[in-house]
Write a protein that holds these residues in place. Structure first.
Motif, short mmCIF file in Angstrom:
data_model
loop_
_atom_site.label_atom_id
_atom_site.label_comp_id
_atom_site.label_asym_id
_atom_site.label_seq_id
_atom_site.Cartn_x
_atom_site.Cartn_y
_atom_site.Cartn_z
N SER A 10 70.11 17.27 25.19
CA SER A 10 70.12 15.50 25.04
C SER A 10 69.62 15.74 23.59
O SER A 10 69.88 14.78 22.71
CB SER A 10 69.62 14.44 25.57
N TYR B 156 73.58 9.69 17.37
CA TYR B 156 73.69 8.53 19.27
C TYR B 156 75.52 8.53 19.55
O TYR B 156 75.64 8.76 20.33
CB TYR B 156 73.46 7.23 19.06
N PHE C 149 70.06 8.67 26.77
CA PHE C 149 69.57 8.34 25.70
C PHE C 149 67.69 8.03 25.45
O PHE C 149 66.70 8.80 25.12
CB PHE C 149 69.82 7.23 24.48
N PHE D 179 71.20 14.74 20.66
CA PHE D 179 71.51 13.05 19.41
C PHE D 179 70.44 13.68 18.03
O PHE D 179 71.65 13.53 17.34
CB PHE D 179 70.49 12.37 20.18
#
Lengths: 225, 225
Positions: free
Chosen positions: B41, B50, B80, B45
């Motif tokens: 992640s 995002y 996130f 990201f």
């Protein structure tokens, strides 16, 4: 080494950074001496903050007489602006704006101040350097201290002169009001120019003046409790 | 790897980051799988922002089924928050505050929102992580993009739900109002917690709620032109 720091100064109070104060002619070696003073300034401001750096010590570091520093740069504020390669002296710009007041009588002081700041930031050369200053201030404790002290003296100090005074016993006085103004103006700069937050980043200066100006007026002189 | 990202989740809507959604028991290998998902992640990201990072691609990078990512983390927003090691999910905290409304009927929504944000920031563990996020966002274009997209979706999106709608043809609608709120709240955070600008940095939460709350109310629902 290029750019803003080496340009001749415009007149006093014009808000333009750097350039000798009252220089009447260029001598051989001026440029090297200026650069030595600027290099010594950068080091001292970074290591001792804006308040802790003195012209006397900067001159000693550069191996010149303090009078020469004053001759070349005028005030400590102008020396700082030149050392940071700021294309304007923020506090002088602010002081000139406050002294002049809105040219449009229908515009409030808050609206006029927001317009003045945004118009300065809309210029790429100004914006890029201030964004760089904000970036460096957010990554190093020393740079944070330096910027805090500079903003306190150059911006908050001057804004508090036009803010409603408190009763003198608490933090609710003119300095507090001025620091609230700084919070909104800094936030506008960070979200619009650093973060690029939409739709605010795309809004016109006029729209933002209408939206944010009354906030600044209220922080300066309105009811806060 | 310690802390927030590995705690069990509190109930839905509690605003607490991370933790499996509806997990009923711990299996061998869960911890390694979670870490693999979090590592994938962070990379996605950072590289794709995002908006551009998808749970499907993150799962592929981590070598797991997308359903497992949902099982462990619930929403993309929670993933996130866990990946950034945020101790809370900012948008969920905001949504919960908006849904609950001020507990004191004399307090306006703007005052209540400012109080909620300041109370969160007053906690060292929350403040330190967000200051770190602001710092990284101000130094890298990729981190800036990631934070802008996250703030737009999680904060501006939710705030615009309680803002006065525009006529739908210009930037003066609910999203614009919400982004103005963000400018003041971000500015408050940066000047108070990053820059430490006095006297504002030393002011009480109550003082700042009284000063800044009405600004937020006006940006959300007042006259802006």
């Amino acid at each position: 080494m290029s750019g803003a720091g080496n340009r001749p100064a415009a007149g006093p109070g014009s808000g333009t950074a750097s350039g000798p104060a009252g220089r009447t002619g260029r001598r051989a070696g001026d440029s090297g001496t200026r650069e030595a003073i600027l290099a010594a300034s950068r080091k001292r401001f970074a290591e001792h903050g804006y308040d802790g750096a003195t012209i006397r010590r900067i001159a000693a570091d550069a191996g010149v007489d303090p009078a020469l520093v004053h001759h070349f740069f005028g005030t400590k504020e102008r020396l700082f602006a030149a050392a940071m390669r700021l294309p304007v002296v923020p506090g002088e710009l602010l002081a000139a704006a406050i002294a002049a007041g809105p040219s449009d009588p229908a515009e409030s002081l808050g609206e006029f101040l927001v317009r003045t700041v945004l118009q300065a930031w809309e210029m790429h050369e100004i914006r890029d350097i201030f964004v760089g200053l904000i970036r460096s201030a957010s990554t190093s404790e020393q740079a944070t201290t330096m910027l805090r002290e500079f903003v306190t003296e150059a911006i908050v100090g001057r804004l508090s002169a036009v803010a409603r005074p408190g009763d003198g016993t608490g933090p609710a006085g003119a300095q507090y009001r001025a620091s609230l103004v700084a919070s909104q103006v800094v936030g506008l700069a960070v979200t619009r120019y650093v973060l690029g937050l939409e739709p605010m980043a795309a809004a016109s200066v006029d729209m933002l003046v209408a939206a944010v100006g009354p906030t600044v007026d209220r922080y300066l002189t309105g009811e806060l409790s």
